[in-house]
Design a protein around this motif. Sequence first.
Motif, PDB file in Angstrom:
ATOM      1  N   ASP A   1       0.830  -1.211   0.000  1.00 45.29           N
ATOM      2  CA  ASP A   1       0.000   0.000   0.000  1.00 45.29           C
ATOM      3  C   ASP A   1       0.863   1.258   0.000  1.00 45.29           C
ATOM      4  O   ASP A   1       0.565   2.238  -0.685  1.00 45.29           O
ATOM      5  N   ARG A   2       1.949   1.218   0.766  1.00 44.98           N
ATOM      6  CA  ARG A   2       2.825   2.391   0.881  1.00 44.98           C
ATOM      7  C   ARG A   2       3.661   2.601  -0.381  1.00 44.98           C
ATOM      8  O   ARG A   2       3.815   3.733  -0.847  1.00 44.98           O
ATOM      9  N   VAL A   3       4.192   1.540  -0.936  1.00 45.11           N
ATOM     10  CA  VAL A   3       5.108   1.669  -2.075  1.00 45.11           C
ATOM     11  C   VAL A   3       4.359   1.775  -3.403  1.00 45.11           C
ATOM     12  O   VAL A   3       4.688   2.618  -4.244  1.00 45.11           O
ATOM     13  N   VAL A   4       3.353   0.946  -3.581  1.00 41.52           N
ATOM     14  CA  VAL A   4       2.663   0.857  -4.872  1.00 41.52           C
ATOM     15  C   VAL A   4       1.369   1.656  -4.888  1.00 41.52           C
ATOM     16  O   VAL A   4       0.953   2.157  -5.936  1.00 41.52           O
ATOM     17  N   GLY A   5       0.725   1.787  -3.725  1.00 34.92           N
ATOM     18  CA  GLY A   5      -0.561   2.477  -3.679  1.00 34.92           C
ATOM     19  C   GLY A   5      -1.614   1.674  -4.427  1.00 34.92           C
ATOM     20  O   GLY A   5      -1.680   0.458  -4.306  1.00 34.92           O
ATOM     21  N   THR A   6      -2.393   2.356  -5.233  1.00 28.69           N
ATOM     22  CA  THR A   6      -3.428   1.668  -6.012  1.00 28.69           C
ATOM     23  C   THR A   6      -2.897   1.161  -7.348  1.00 28.69           C
ATOM     24  O   THR A   6      -3.662   0.669  -8.179  1.00 28.69           O
ATOM     25  N   GLY A   7      -1.600   1.295  -7.562  1.00 32.01           N
ATOM     26  CA  GLY A   7      -0.974   0.729  -8.760  1.00 32.01           C
ATOM     27  C   GLY A   7      -0.950   1.686  -9.925  1.00 32.01           C
ATOM     28  O   GLY A   7      -1.362   2.840  -9.796  1.00 32.01           O
ATOM     29  N   PRO A   8      -0.430   1.193 -11.042  1.00 26.39           N
ATOM     30  CA  PRO A   8       0.067  -0.175 -11.249  1.00 26.39           C
ATOM     31  C   PRO A   8       1.446  -0.389 -10.650  1.00 26.39           C
ATOM     32  O   PRO A   8       2.193   0.574 -10.417  1.00 26.39           O
ATOM     33  N   ALA A   9       1.781  -1.648 -10.394  1.00 24.17           N
ATOM     34  CA  ALA A   9       3.129  -1.998  -9.937  1.00 24.17           C
ATOM     35  C   ALA A   9       4.085  -1.919 -11.122  1.00 24.17           C
ATOM     36  O   ALA A   9       3.797  -2.446 -12.190  1.00 24.17           O
ATOM     37  N   VAL A  10       5.207  -1.230 -10.932  1.00 27.45           N
ATOM     38  CA  VAL A  10       6.188  -1.046 -12.006  1.00 27.45           C
ATOM     39  C   VAL A  10       7.562  -1.464 -11.490  1.00 27.45           C
ATOM     40  O   VAL A  10       7.786  -1.565 -10.281  1.00 27.45           O
ATOM     41  N   PRO A  11       8.513  -1.722 -12.395  1.00 27.45           N
ATOM     42  CA  PRO A  11       9.838  -2.179 -11.968  1.00 27.45           C
ATOM     43  C   PRO A  11      10.534  -1.267 -10.962  1.00 27.45           C
ATOM     44  O   PRO A  11      11.292  -1.754 -10.109  1.00 27.45           O
ATOM     45  N   ALA A  12      10.277   0.046 -11.021  1.00 28.59           N
ATOM     46  CA  ALA A  12      10.908   0.967 -10.069  1.00 28.59           C
ATOM     47  C   ALA A  12      10.493   0.673  -8.635  1.00 28.59           C
ATOM     48  O   ALA A  12      11.199   1.044  -7.680  1.00 28.59           O
ATOM     49  N   HIS A  13       9.356   0.003  -8.445  1.00 28.94           N
ATOM     50  CA  HIS A  13       8.898  -0.335  -7.095  1.00 28.94           C
ATOM     51  C   HIS A  13       9.662  -1.506  -6.495  1.00 28.94           C
ATOM     52  O   HIS A  13       9.746  -1.636  -5.270  1.00 28.94           O
ATOM     53  N   VAL A  14      10.198  -2.382  -7.344  1.00 26.61           N
ATOM     54  CA  VAL A  14      10.752  -3.658  -6.864  1.00 26.61           C
ATOM     55  C   VAL A  14      11.855  -3.473  -5.815  1.00 26.61           C
ATOM     56  O   VAL A  14      11.823  -4.138  -4.767  1.00 26.61           O
ATOM     57  N   PRO A  15      12.843  -2.572  -5.999  1.00 23.52           N
ATOM     58  CA  PRO A  15      13.871  -2.424  -4.957  1.00 23.52           C
ATOM     59  C   PRO A  15      13.319  -1.950  -3.618  1.00 23.52           C
ATOM     60  O   PRO A  15      13.928  -2.195  -2.572  1.00 23.52           O
ATOM     61  N   GLU A  16      12.164  -1.257  -3.642  1.00 21.52           N
ATOM     62  CA  GLU A  16      11.568  -0.761  -2.399  1.00 21.52           C
ATOM     63  C   GLU A  16      10.721  -1.811  -1.694  1.00 21.52           C
ATOM     64  O   GLU A  16      10.354  -1.636  -0.533  1.00 21.52           O
ATOM     65  N   LEU A  17      10.405  -2.884  -2.372  1.00 22.70           N
ATOM     66  CA  LEU A  17       9.564  -3.937  -1.793  1.00 22.70           C
ATOM     67  C   LEU A  17      10.437  -4.932  -1.024  1.00 22.70           C
ATOM     68  O   LEU A  17      10.526  -6.113  -1.360  1.00 22.70           O
ATOM     69  N   ARG A  18      11.071  -4.437   0.024  1.00 28.43           N
ATOM     70  CA  ARG A  18      12.057  -5.240   0.757  1.00 28.43           C
ATOM     71  C   ARG A  18      11.402  -6.377   1.543  1.00 28.43           C
ATOM     72  O   ARG A  18      11.905  -7.498   1.558  1.00 28.43           O
ATOM     73  N   TYR A  19      10.306  -6.071   2.219  1.00 32.03           N
ATOM     74  CA  TYR A  19       9.644  -7.134   2.980  1.00 32.03           C
ATOM     75  C   TYR A  19       9.031  -8.158   2.031  1.00 32.03           C
ATOM     76  O   TYR A  19       9.038  -9.352   2.324  1.00 32.03           O
ATOM     77  N   THR A  20       8.533  -7.702   0.898  1.00 38.27           N
ATOM     78  CA  THR A  20       7.993  -8.620  -0.105  1.00 38.27           C
ATOM     79  C   THR A  20       9.063  -9.628  -0.535  1.00 38.27           C
ATOM     80  O   THR A  20       8.792 -10.821  -0.661  1.00 38.27           O
ATOM     81  N   ARG A  21      10.276  -9.135  -0.734  1.00 40.27           N
ATOM     82  CA  ARG A  21      11.375 -10.045  -1.107  1.00 40.27           C
ATOM     83  C   ARG A  21      11.656 -11.045   0.015  1.00 40.27           C
ATOM     84  O   ARG A  21      11.890 -12.226  -0.249  1.00 40.27           O
ATOM     85  N   MET A  22      11.627 -10.584   1.275  1.00 45.03           N
ATOM     86  CA  MET A  22      11.838 -11.496   2.398  1.00 45.03           C
ATOM     87  C   MET A  22      10.769 -12.597   2.423  1.00 45.03           C
ATOM     88  O   MET A  22      11.077 -13.764   2.659  1.00 45.03           O
ATOM     89  N   VAL A  23       9.524 -12.203   2.178  1.00 46.36           N
ATOM     90  CA  VAL A  23       8.428 -13.174   2.132  1.00 46.36           C
ATOM     91  C   VAL A  23       8.669 -14.202   1.026  1.00 46.36           C
ATOM     92  O   VAL A  23       8.495 -15.404   1.216  1.00 46.36           O
ATOM     93  N   LEU A  24       9.101 -13.721  -0.131  1.00 47.21           N
ATOM     94  CA  LEU A  24       9.355 -14.629  -1.255  1.00 47.21           C
ATOM     95  C   LEU A  24      10.533 -15.556  -0.970  1.00 47.21           C
ATOM     96  O   LEU A  24      10.514 -16.740  -1.342  1.00 47.21           O
ATOM     97  N   GLN A  25      11.567 -15.048  -0.316  1.00 47.85           N
ATOM     98  CA  GLN A  25      12.714 -15.900   0.023  1.00 47.85           C
ATOM     99  C   GLN A  25      12.304 -17.013   0.989  1.00 47.85           C
ATOM    100  O   GLN A  25      12.723 -18.163   0.838  1.00 47.85           O
ATOM    101  N   GLU A  26      11.485 -16.655   1.979  1.00 55.29           N
ATOM    102  CA  GLU A  26      11.020 -17.674   2.924  1.00 55.29           C
ATOM    103  C   GLU A  26      10.041 -18.640   2.255  1.00 55.29           C
ATOM    104  O   GLU A  26      10.037 -19.840   2.562  1.00 55.29           O
ATOM    105  N   LEU A  27       9.253 -18.142   1.331  1.00 54.28           N
ATOM    106  CA  LEU A  27       8.362 -18.999   0.544  1.00 54.28           C
ATOM    107  C   LEU A  27       9.178 -20.031  -0.240  1.00 54.28           C
ATOM    108  O   LEU A  27       8.832 -21.222  -0.278  1.00 54.28           O
ATOM    109  N   LEU A  28      10.269 -19.596  -0.850  1.00 55.01           N
ATOM    110  CA  LEU A  28      11.143 -20.505  -1.595  1.00 55.01           C
ATOM    111  C   LEU A  28      11.852 -21.497  -0.676  1.00 55.01           C
ATOM    112  O   LEU A  28      12.210 -22.594  -1.095  1.00 55.01           O
ATOM    113  N   ARG A  29      12.060 -21.102   0.575  1.00 55.20           N
ATOM    114  CA  ARG A  29      12.677 -22.042   1.514  1.00 55.20           C
ATOM    115  C   ARG A  29      11.716 -23.194   1.803  1.00 55.20           C
ATOM    116  O   ARG A  29      12.084 -24.364   1.734  1.00 55.20           O
ATOM    117  N   LEU A  30      10.477 -22.862   2.108  1.00 53.06           N
ATOM    118  CA  LEU A  30       9.510 -23.893   2.475  1.00 53.06           C
ATOM    119  C   LEU A  30       8.961 -24.658   1.270  1.00 53.06           C
ATOM    120  O   LEU A  30       8.672 -25.850   1.369  1.00 53.06           O
TER     121      LEU A  30
END
Length: 435
Positions: free
Chosen positions: A270-299
């Motif tokens: 909500d803070r980084v992307v808002g109502t969208g659209p999601a664009v590549p410039a947002h990806v480096p700011e989505l730090r917690y999202t990356r953590m979630v994905l890394q843990e998802l890949l672990r399990l």
Amino acid sequence: MKDPVNALAEIGRQAGGEVVRLDLGLFRPYLVTHPDHVQQVLKSDWTNYRREGMFWRPLRRILGASILGEGKPWESSREVLQPLFTRRYISSIAEEMAKTITLRIQELDRYALSGRLIDAAEEMAGIVNQAVIRVLFGDRITRADGERLAPAYDTAATSINFRLLMPFMPYSVRVPGDRAFMKAVETVDDVLFPVIRKARADRSDSLDVISALCRARGEDGAEIGDRQIRDDLVSVYGAASESTAMTLTWLWPLLDAHPQVAERLYEEIDRVVGTGPAVPAHVPELRYTRMVLQELLRLYPAGWIFPRMATRTAEIGGTRVKAGAQVLISPYATHRLDGFWERPLEFDPERFAPEGQERRHKYSYFPFGGGPHQCLGQHLFYVEAPLLVAAILSRFRPTLATAGPFTPSPAASLRPREKIALKLVPVRRAMGEAL
């Protein structure tokens, strides 16, 4: 046979990472889970442990001789494909990929408005499929053909289960799934070969993968054959589309079971992307999202098992492994070893917080494999997956509509055996209800 994925993980945990000889009657492979041993097989002594043997026979029927093979075909394919999956290249195509994802997710509005449920696996596959097809084929493939390719590959990946569990069964004996598998392979070929011939005729300098393969030359200076291009496209498609879609399918029951993680993920998007659209410039700011994905890949690593065959007699962790023996490496099992992960069965993205990461053995976490055969799609995943998750959660709050538990199915890619149904609630309505 009932739950082989978790059975292997439990055997690895009980053995504390020691090498285990599995007694499966006629078939007695070695299960290797300790990170030191995994590193030996995948990296330090990788030439002795090849992607050959009975486990690979079923896969060769769809993958052929390709980037997922060995020897000259693998070397030539990797030389062509590796430059196309660097961070720089992925960045150059990310904008187009983000647009494709956004347009496809907008089509889900009709489900949200009507209250109809969606099949998580089906929709993740549909969204990822369109984005990946753009990367692989540019504009050379119609949406209709792309939508034929996805279910055909999906059928091939799931109908192969019996062969994966009984790799010693001769092909002269028909087993469940054989007919569906061969029909699916025919569909894949019917879609791909005309596209390859068209790409050859175009002789384009485009950045898409099929154009690069058509421009490539073998050691003798001759063009790569249509069959080699087809095999590489199928292998890359599976790694980039099937694997990403199945990994993201597991996200939704995990978020449902861990509301605090879900809330923090929603807050960041909500803070980084808002109502969208999601664009590549947002990806480096989505730090917690990356953590979630890394843990998802672990399990839930999509590549849950990496079979190898020893070509000469050697030792792994003091255990003598004879030439010709099958060795099974399972990221799913290694990622659950108590000696290398605290509370290994729990979903906790904080493990991957940049400021708090403990030092771990490099091969205690290897969702993309390792050594010379490491998956080329790693950079693509860490752009594509955050864009997709952010695009969905900036628009909807998916809620789980089916009860678990969800059991991993031993398909080519790790997928839930049971259907995961989701209800999509528009973000504004969900926020209003929360207030």
